[in-house]
Design a protein around this motif. Sequence first.
Motif, PDB file in Angstrom:
ATOM      1  N   THR A 230       0.860  -1.175   0.000  1.00  0.00           N
ATOM      2  CA  THR A 230       0.000   0.000   0.000  1.00  0.00           C
ATOM      3  C   THR A 230       0.893   1.220   0.000  1.00  0.00           C
ATOM      4  O   THR A 230       1.698   1.410   0.912  1.00  0.00           O
ATOM      5  CB  THR A 230      -0.931   0.020   1.229  1.00  0.00           C
ATOM      6  OG1 THR A 230      -0.151  -0.123   2.417  1.00  0.00           O
ATOM      7  CG2 THR A 230      -1.936  -1.120   1.170  1.00  0.00           C
ATOM      8  N   GLY A 231       0.775   2.037  -1.048  1.00  0.00           N
ATOM      9  CA  GLY A 231       1.715   3.136  -1.220  1.00  0.00           C
ATOM     10  C   GLY A 231       3.091   2.557  -1.447  1.00  0.00           C
ATOM     11  O   GLY A 231       3.296   1.693  -2.289  1.00  0.00           O
ATOM     12  N   ALA A 232       4.060   3.029  -0.649  1.00  0.00           N
ATOM     13  CA  ALA A 232       5.422   2.513  -0.759  1.00  0.00           C
ATOM     14  C   ALA A 232       5.736   1.475   0.303  1.00  0.00           C
ATOM     15  O   ALA A 232       6.858   0.989   0.387  1.00  0.00           O
ATOM     16  CB  ALA A 232       6.416   3.667  -0.651  1.00  0.00           C
ATOM     17  N   THR A 233       4.750   1.124   1.126  1.00  0.00           N
ATOM     18  CA  THR A 233       4.992   0.216   2.249  1.00  0.00           C
ATOM     19  C   THR A 233       4.544  -1.195   1.917  1.00  0.00           C
ATOM     20  O   THR A 233       3.373  -1.440   1.615  1.00  0.00           O
ATOM     21  CB  THR A 233       4.255   0.692   3.512  1.00  0.00           C
ATOM     22  OG1 THR A 233       4.650   2.034   3.819  1.00  0.00           O
ATOM     23  CG2 THR A 233       4.577  -0.211   4.692  1.00  0.00           C
ATOM     24  N   ALA A 234       5.499  -2.121   1.975  1.00  0.00           N
ATOM     25  CA  ALA A 234       5.193  -3.542   1.799  1.00  0.00           C
ATOM     26  C   ALA A 234       5.035  -4.168   3.174  1.00  0.00           C
ATOM     27  O   ALA A 234       5.914  -4.022   4.034  1.00  0.00           O
ATOM     28  CB  ALA A 234       6.302  -4.241   1.030  1.00  0.00           C
ATOM     29  N   ARG A 235       3.924  -4.853   3.380  1.00  0.00           N
ATOM     30  CA  ARG A 235       3.691  -5.550   4.643  1.00  0.00           C
ATOM     31  C   ARG A 235       3.631  -7.043   4.360  1.00  0.00           C
ATOM     32  O   ARG A 235       2.804  -7.495   3.572  1.00  0.00           O
ATOM     33  CB  ARG A 235       2.420  -5.042   5.316  1.00  0.00           C
ATOM     34  CG  ARG A 235       2.567  -3.578   5.762  1.00  0.00           C
ATOM     35  CD  ARG A 235       1.353  -3.050   6.477  1.00  0.00           C
ATOM     36  NE  ARG A 235       1.583  -1.688   6.951  1.00  0.00           N
ATOM     37  CZ  ARG A 235       1.356  -0.584   6.232  1.00  0.00           C
ATOM     38  NH1 ARG A 235       0.887  -0.701   4.988  1.00  0.00           N
ATOM     39  NH2 ARG A 235       1.595   0.606   6.730  1.00  0.00           N
ATOM     40  N   VAL A 236       4.508  -7.775   5.001  1.00  0.00           N
ATOM     41  CA  VAL A 236       4.689  -9.200   4.748  1.00  0.00           C
ATOM     42  C   VAL A 236       4.250  -9.971   5.983  1.00  0.00           C
ATOM     43  O   VAL A 236       4.692  -9.665   7.105  1.00  0.00           O
ATOM     44  CB  VAL A 236       6.161  -9.512   4.417  1.00  0.00           C
ATOM     45  CG1 VAL A 236       6.349 -10.997   4.132  1.00  0.00           C
ATOM     46  CG2 VAL A 236       6.629  -8.666   3.231  1.00  0.00           C
ATOM     47  N   THR A 315      10.957   2.937  -0.540  1.00  0.00           N
ATOM     48  CA  THR A 315      11.613   4.144  -1.047  1.00  0.00           C
ATOM     49  C   THR A 315      12.989   4.351  -0.429  1.00  0.00           C
ATOM     50  O   THR A 315      13.778   5.162  -0.921  1.00  0.00           O
ATOM     51  CB  THR A 315      10.767   5.400  -0.772  1.00  0.00           C
ATOM     52  OG1 THR A 315      10.667   5.604   0.648  1.00  0.00           O
ATOM     53  CG2 THR A 315       9.373   5.253  -1.373  1.00  0.00           C
ATOM     54  N   THR A 316      13.301   3.637   0.663  1.00  0.00           N
ATOM     55  CA  THR A 316      14.539   3.893   1.395  1.00  0.00           C
ATOM     56  C   THR A 316      15.741   3.163   0.803  1.00  0.00           C
ATOM     57  O   THR A 316      16.878   3.530   1.097  1.00  0.00           O
ATOM     58  CB  THR A 316      14.399   3.465   2.863  1.00  0.00           C
ATOM     59  OG1 THR A 316      14.200   2.036   2.926  1.00  0.00           O
ATOM     60  CG2 THR A 316      13.216   4.169   3.515  1.00  0.00           C
ATOM     61  N   GLY A 317      15.509   2.125   0.029  1.00  0.00           N
ATOM     62  CA  GLY A 317      16.622   1.365  -0.519  1.00  0.00           C
ATOM     63  C   GLY A 317      17.250   0.416   0.483  1.00  0.00           C
ATOM     64  O   GLY A 317      18.355  -0.096   0.266  1.00  0.00           O
ATOM     65  N   ARG A 318      16.567   0.154   1.607  1.00  0.00           N
ATOM     66  CA  ARG A 318      17.069  -0.782   2.615  1.00  0.00           C
ATOM     67  C   ARG A 318      15.876  -1.480   3.267  1.00  0.00           C
ATOM     68  O   ARG A 318      14.768  -0.955   3.284  1.00  0.00           O
ATOM     69  CB  ARG A 318      17.906  -0.060   3.677  1.00  0.00           C
ATOM     70  CG  ARG A 318      17.148   1.027   4.423  1.00  0.00           C
ATOM     71  CD  ARG A 318      18.061   1.841   5.324  1.00  0.00           C
ATOM     72  NE  ARG A 318      18.690   1.032   6.333  1.00  0.00           N
ATOM     73  CZ  ARG A 318      18.156   0.805   7.543  1.00  0.00           C
ATOM     74  NH1 ARG A 318      16.974   1.323   7.856  1.00  0.00           N
ATOM     75  NH2 ARG A 318      18.799   0.085   8.433  1.00  0.00           N
ATOM     76  N   LEU A 319      16.140  -2.670   3.821  1.00  0.00           N
ATOM     77  CA  LEU A 319      15.077  -3.432   4.470  1.00  0.00           C
ATOM     78  C   LEU A 319      15.069  -3.242   5.978  1.00  0.00           C
ATOM     79  O   LEU A 319      14.018  -3.174   6.605  1.00  0.00           O
ATOM     80  CB  LEU A 319      15.219  -4.926   4.128  1.00  0.00           C
ATOM     81  CG  LEU A 319      14.987  -5.286   2.657  1.00  0.00           C
ATOM     82  CD1 LEU A 319      15.238  -6.768   2.425  1.00  0.00           C
ATOM     83  CD2 LEU A 319      13.574  -4.918   2.222  1.00  0.00           C
ATOM     84  N   GLY A 320      16.259  -3.175   6.604  1.00  0.00           N
ATOM     85  CA  GLY A 320      16.314  -3.019   8.048  1.00  0.00           C
ATOM     86  C   GLY A 320      15.745  -4.238   8.750  1.00  0.00           C
ATOM     87  O   GLY A 320      15.744  -5.353   8.211  1.00  0.00           O
ATOM     88  N   ASP A 321      15.225  -4.039   9.971  1.00  0.00           N
ATOM     89  CA  ASP A 321      14.747  -5.180  10.761  1.00  0.00           C
ATOM     90  C   ASP A 321      13.286  -5.512  10.502  1.00  0.00           C
ATOM     91  O   ASP A 321      12.742  -6.444  11.096  1.00  0.00           O
ATOM     92  CB  ASP A 321      14.973  -4.942  12.249  1.00  0.00           C
ATOM     93  CG  ASP A 321      14.142  -3.783  12.807  1.00  0.00           C
ATOM     94  OD1 ASP A 321      13.368  -3.171  12.035  1.00  0.00           O
ATOM     95  OD2 ASP A 321      14.258  -3.491  14.007  1.00  0.00           O
TER      96      ASP A 321
END
Length: 632
Positions: A230-236, A315-321
């Motif tokens: 949703t938008g730029a946020t992927a929720r897995v 959009t950040t180019g990183r996944l993080g935690d």
Amino acid sequence: MARGTVTAAAGTLAALTLLAGSAAGLPRGTTEPWTPPAGAVRLVSFDSCADALARLRAAATESVSPWGLAPEAIDLLGGPVPAMGDVRKSRAGAPGGEAARADHSTTNNHEPDADEPDLVKTDGRRIVTVTGGVLRVTEPATRRITGRLDLAAGDDPTLPTDWPAASLLLHGDRALVLVRSAPRVRVMGGKRPADSGEPGPRLLLVDLAGPPALVGTYRIDGSLLDARLTGATARVVVRSHPRLTFPYQQDATDEERLAANRAVIAAADLDAWLPTYEWTEGDRREAGRVGCDRLSATADSTGSAVLTVLSFDLTTGRLGDGDPVSVAADADTVYGTARSLYLAGSRHPAGRPWRTGWGISAGPAATAIYQFDTAAPGRPHYLAAGVVPGTLVNQYALSEWQGRLRVATTSGDSRPLREGTESAVYVLTRRDGTLTRTGSATGLGRGERIHSVRFLGPTGYVVTFRQTDPLYSLDLTDPAAPRVTGELKITGYSAYLHPVGEDRLLGVGQEADERGRTQGLQVSLFDVANPAQPARLARYHVPGAASTVEFDPHAFLYDARTGLVALPVDNALRLLRVTGSSVGEVGRVAHQGGAPVTRSLLVGGVLWTVSDTGLRASDPAGAEQLAWLPTT
């Protein structure tokens, strides 16, 4: 006495096999609706890690059997059906999969603004596919493959060595590859269960601004349930089972087995339940575990599963935690809208049989539903929970409209079907943290079960089947009094329903004889203008054939401008045309070597088809080949 070990997931199989035939409670074949108290599914957080551990131990101790932990919901035939969902939509917007924009089609999503992972994605400028562990970028304008990235290469331990199924989400110049991995449950010698473990899903972030480049990876314990963008946020959404190793005691009594299993639970710490994860960003590598401050539970949790929702800003180019949030509960269905994420799963009364997926008597069951707020970027926030009698056919049995949730379920023993089996549609309204039932239409398809559902704004369509196919139309305008307005009985059934113009509905499924034996692919065009008298206008039948669309709606393509419908049938793609009151074939697309065509999409008026061996560009008017791009 022979002794060994068996993990919690493997112990489930033995428990299901034995309990299904001897569980106490209702007799086999009983189909009275059962619903746990609504308060039992409300989520509560913990004051401390010690509180969380005590709750998880107590829940698991209460629900463990001599054969292991009985799950709240499990499918031993391979896990939930997809990311292979179904299809539904509101009349307020164009259904997913249509050529809603002038330049290209999109994934056949259940809801707009809630993109679902698929084998192929396009933004009109490029087509991105992942097959056999290789991501490829194709430029449709020049009909060339312009980028390639071997995702399985390198020494990174987070990358799989043998490539399982994978899917994509695409946002701007970044693709998130989701590599599905699930527990493998098997039986050795018909007696001793063994489990190969939960290797965990892998998430791979790929930068597409230049040549495709891997910029980040993520791995977590469990198996991938589904995801939404949703938008730029992927929720897995990931489902994991506790890492409890129960002793295998072949000659022990039930009392001895139960005591030994409870001793294992009493000695377990939080690491047994809380998923661990690791992520990379360039040369940086980090690892962690979901914190107990991120864990919630239901009052009647069995401690047999944990659901974790991860959130990634593409959009950040990183996944993080992944900013994880976990719930000590189980689910097998994910449904998402632009503002909400719903997790739903089967619940069963203590001591009674449950659905196994192996044709064993199911007994009474209910569906617990958890709603999360995803309107804002970042971590989702819990909103409410509710429960309804019966079980879902897939995500299309759920639909949010005007702030309420509509749910279609089947109650009773559906494997094998019993005369007392019936279906219903419930309307739920959120009040003080609870999804409260405000209306229902019951008694649909007695002795049958639901095969497909489609909600279109204030109208609902439900297909049930045993020997004939009743297509029910429902008026859901009044949430307090939903009602059946019409019924059409024909042979066969529709496994997927899709709107194809004003007052028209297309059904894809199977023809059947009067005894309910399937006879091959059937595509039906329905006139639903009169809610009291739905009618079939035309049909397309391929004897002995089947389509992937019957269980994977992402394989369906419909172009509202031209009436083009594309369906994978056996290994080829059938092109149909819907015009007014007719549906007929206009062409077929096959790939070299007979490789099964898995997906189709439209870009700039050209039909693109995808298989493991290549991409083909065709003229959608008659299926003439324009280009062939081999990938092997």
